[in-house]
Design an enzyme around this catalytic site. Structure first.
Site, PDB file in Angstrom:
ATOM      1  N   THR A  28       0.825  -1.215   0.000  1.00 28.48           N
ATOM      2  CA  THR A  28       0.000   0.000   0.000  1.00 28.48           C
ATOM      3  C   THR A  28       0.863   1.270   0.000  1.00 28.48           C
ATOM      4  O   THR A  28       2.057   1.225   0.226  1.00 28.48           O
ATOM      5  CB  THR A  28      -0.924   0.014   1.225  1.00 28.48           C
ATOM      6  OG1 THR A  28      -0.136  -0.290   2.375  1.00 28.48           O
ATOM      7  CG2 THR A  28      -2.015  -1.003   1.093  1.00 28.48           C
ATOM      8  N   SER A  46       1.178   8.626   4.975  1.00 29.90           N
ATOM      9  CA  SER A  46       0.525   8.575   3.677  1.00 29.90           C
ATOM     10  C   SER A  46       1.589   8.969   2.671  1.00 29.90           C
ATOM     11  O   SER A  46       2.122  10.056   2.730  1.00 29.90           O
ATOM     12  CB  SER A  46      -0.639   9.553   3.657  1.00 29.90           C
ATOM     13  OG  SER A  46      -1.165   9.612   2.371  1.00 29.90           O
ATOM     14  N   ARG A  47       1.916   8.038   1.763  1.00 26.74           N
ATOM     15  CA  ARG A  47       3.066   8.310   0.902  1.00 26.74           C
ATOM     16  C   ARG A  47       2.749   9.261  -0.233  1.00 26.74           C
ATOM     17  O   ARG A  47       3.627   9.869  -0.781  1.00 26.74           O
ATOM     18  CB  ARG A  47       3.611   6.995   0.347  1.00 26.74           C
ATOM     19  CG  ARG A  47       4.386   6.250   1.406  1.00 26.74           C
ATOM     20  CD  ARG A  47       4.908   4.916   0.915  1.00 26.74           C
ATOM     21  NE  ARG A  47       5.011   4.016   2.057  1.00 26.74           N
ATOM     22  CZ  ARG A  47       4.845   2.722   1.993  1.00 26.74           C
ATOM     23  NH1 ARG A  47       4.554   2.149   0.840  1.00 26.74           N
ATOM     24  NH2 ARG A  47       4.957   1.981   3.080  1.00 26.74           N
ATOM     25  N   VAL A  48       1.493   9.365  -0.633  1.00 27.94           N
ATOM     26  CA  VAL A  48       1.199  10.255  -1.750  1.00 27.94           C
ATOM     27  C   VAL A  48       0.148  11.302  -1.420  1.00 27.94           C
ATOM     28  O   VAL A  48       0.026  12.294  -2.127  1.00 27.94           O
ATOM     29  CB  VAL A  48       0.720   9.465  -2.999  1.00 27.94           C
ATOM     30  CG1 VAL A  48       1.858   8.731  -3.625  1.00 27.94           C
ATOM     31  CG2 VAL A  48      -0.413   8.556  -2.664  1.00 27.94           C
TER      32      VAL A  48
END
Lengths: 520, 136
Positions: free
Chosen positions: A357, A383-385
């Site tokens: 994810t 949250s990576r993006v």
């Protein structure tokens, strides 16, 4: 005269055409590939014959019972039976169908509760679907995709401010049992249903509604019923599809349910719309797949899961995507849920899904019992993006909040020494406590983003420093009431501008000063 | 009866040795069976069981079952033999059966492949189409 001759000639050619078609139909041969059931046990069948069976092909056991060819071996085919396997007998004939397992998709499913094969479970009559999609599909490739840039408003302040989720993202929600994992997802569904409805009422053409799909895998029927009741109460069902493979369903159905839900979501994505899918939960999905694999006698690996359990989840979650303008601009956002045992995120399935994810929201039991609900552990949730998808107004207020909270966590250990601390440290501790207090939120009560922005702006601009920590929640509630009832125009401006301009900042300042005078 | 992996491997090897030019040689099969029963090596029963299964599947694969509602006349049967051997290769075993319940037409099964042109099959398909859901 010429016409009179031509007409019968014309007619006769049509007649000839029909006649040849009828003749073809009469001689039409049924070409089939058949096999014989050699053994049936635990929901799977071993079938001899079926020399032309394809992988993942639907098999017809007759009598309305279908199967799925999962193991193609040298002398036999291993298939899982979808439906009542007690009706399948040894020696029975099985046919290939030449079709892949498919489910109905489209807007006709909104507001409905269906099973893993798309059959209605809610007694609201048959579903007249626009199309059918195969359950297993290849995820969109790099040419079709673009980076995430639009937000999914969850309505949960801690998430929207600190761990934002974008449309097309895959954000894992992980935590022990009873820490509020499902609640976060239901909140998100409810909030987006509210946004959809409000945009519809306002007649906003450019608003992109977000449709939701909730997939319950291996859950208690009572829990599913509660979720549906909650969605109905909040008026979210008209924008939601619920796919249920409950604990009493066969393992094969539980294994297929998320793929079926994903196919329904993909339809929205392919048709230029946005959809959100919640997989509740993938731990049980892995367990169901383990059962299917073990009874099919596939070799087992770590924790007895089959070797392809990683690929099982990666191919499912890769299907969540944001398509670019050329391919319709649609998106499918995935919120998989993983249940950990005693907070152990290093077990097999949690580490797999964490690595697939684009970030995770980690819920902690300790926080939950301390009364911090939602029990989001802001420190290790990422949250990576998503931050690319935050609206500008939220970015303006949230970046400071992140820093404040990080500093607060560092200093929290010193907090026990109390008065020994210097004024600056004290101020940071006080600010941190207030932010944590603000992030507390009752379930099924999402907050609109403009109110989140206004409240965070207020705490950033020192309007809450003189409010005692235990009164912060009351202050927030009354401020929200004041803003919605008396400053609706200002909130509308924030929503429309999506940024805090100088003019809006000045108006916020005026509004807060007015409110502070009346607040007791 | 659970057949050990080693026996499966042995049976497979024995089976392969009985195939000459892509055809199962029946005399070789008989020799293998008698040899096994005489020498009685370890797990010989399991080997024989699996060997039997492989032979059975091979025979099924190379057998054409022709079912008709009325008995076929010899000329027709000969023509059918030619057509099937052209499609499936020489050395097919033919079984002709007379089944009045098919009403009319012919059903041919070679291995797992079925060509069904009987009226019974068409009626069954029609029946299924009426009772079917959207998926069928």
């Amino acid at each position: 005269m010429a016409r009179m001759i031509q007409e019968p000639l014309c007619m006769s050619s049509i007649l000839q055409e029909i006649e040849t078609q009828i003749a073809n139909a009469k001689t039409g041969l049924l070409k089939q590939d058949v096999g014989v059931v050699r053994e049936v046990y635990d929901g799977v069948a071993k079938i001899e014959g079926l020399a032309d069976a394809m992988y993942n092909e639907m098999l017809d056991f007759g009598d309305g019972v279908m199967g799925l060819a999962l193991n193609l071996e040298e002398t036999e085919v291993g298939a899982v039976i979808l439906g009542d396997y007690l009706r399948v007998r040894q020696g029975q004939t099985v046919r290939t169908t030449g079709k892949l397992l498919s489910v109905p998709v489209g807007k006709a499913l909104l507001g409905r509760v269906v099973d893993a094969l798309g059959r209605p479970l809610d007694g609201k009559g048959p579903i007249h679907a626009e199309a059918i999609y195969p359950v297993e599909r290849i995820a969109p490739g790099v040419i079709k995709r673009r980076s995430v840039n639009q937000p999914v408003q969850t309505g949960i302040m801690a998430i929207d401010a600190m761990i934002p989720i974008g449309r097309g993202q895959r954000e894992l929600i992980i935590g022990d049992r009873a820490t509020g994992k499902t609640t976060i997802c239901i909140d998100t569904i409810i909030n987006n249903a509210r946004l959809n409805r409000e945009a519809e009422e306002r007649g906003e053409r450019e608003y992109r509604p977000l449709y939701s799909i909730y997939v319950a895998i291996g859950q208690k029927q009572s829990n599913v019923a509660r979720v549906i009741a909650e969605l109905e109460k909040a008026g979210a069902m008209p924008y939601t599809i619920v796919v249920v493979a409950s604990a009493s369903d066969t393992a094969a159905n539980q294994f297929l349910a998320p793929f079926a839900g994903c196919a329904m979501g993909e339809w929205f994505m392919d048709n230029g719309m946005d959809a959100l899918i919640v997989y509740d939960d993938l731990s049980k999905h892995a367990v169901a797949y383990r059962q299917v694999s073990l009874v099919l006698k596939r070799p087992s690996g770590r924790e007895a899961y089959p070797g392809d359990v990683f690929y099982l989840h990666s191919r499912l979650l890769e299907r969540a995507a944001r398509l670019n303008e050329k391919y319709g601009n649609g998106s499918l956002t995935a919120l998989p849920i993983i249940e950990t045992q005693a907070g152990d995120v290093t077990a097999y399935i949690p580490t797999n899904v964490i690595s697939i994810t684009d970030g995770q929201i980690y819920l902690e039991t300790d926080l939950f019992y301390q009364g911090i609900r939602p029990a989001i552990s802001v420190g290790i949730s990422v949250s990576r993006v998503g931050s690319a998808a935050q609206i500008k107004a939220m970015k303006q207020v949230a970046s400071r909040v992140k820093l404040d909270l990080a500093q607060f966590r560092e200093l929290a250990a010193f907090a026990q020494f109390g008065s020994e601390l210097d004024a600056r440290t004290q101020a940071q501790l006080e600010r941190g406590k207030r932010i944590i207090e603000l992030f507390k939120q009752p379930p099924y009560n999402p907050i609109p983003v403009e109110i989140q922005v206004a409240v965070l702006w207020a705490v950033q601009n020192n309007y809450m420093d003189d409010v005692p920590v235990e009164k912060i929640k009351d202050f927030q509630n009354k401020l929200t009431e004041f803003l919605t009832l008396r400053k609706a125009g200002l909130l509308g401006q924030i929503r429309a501008e999506k940024a805090i301009t100088d003019a809006i900042a000045a108006e916020l300042k005026a509004a807060l000063e007015q409110f502070k005078q009346t607040y007791r | 009866m659970k057949i050990p992996k080693r026996s499966i491997r042995t049976a497979k090897q024995l089976f392969k040795s009985c195939v000459r030019d892509g055809q199962l040689d029946e005399s070789l099969v008989r020799r293998v069976v008698t040899a096994l029963l005489q020498s009685k090596p370890r797990d010989y029963l399991a080997v024989l069981m699996h060997f039997k299964r492989l032979v059975k599947l091979e025979i099924q694969r190379r057998t054409a079952v022709v079912e008709t509602a009325i008995p076929m006349d010899p000329a027709q049967a000969e023509q059918l033999r030619d057509t099937l051997e052209r499609n499936f290769g020489a050395g097919l075993r033919f079984v002709f059966a007379h089944r009045p319940e098919l009403i009319g037409g012919m059903r041919v099964q070679v291995g797992s492949r079925v060509y069904d042109g009987t009226i019974r099959a068409q009626l069954d398909e029609l029946k299924a189409a009426f009772g079917a859901e959207w998926r069928a």
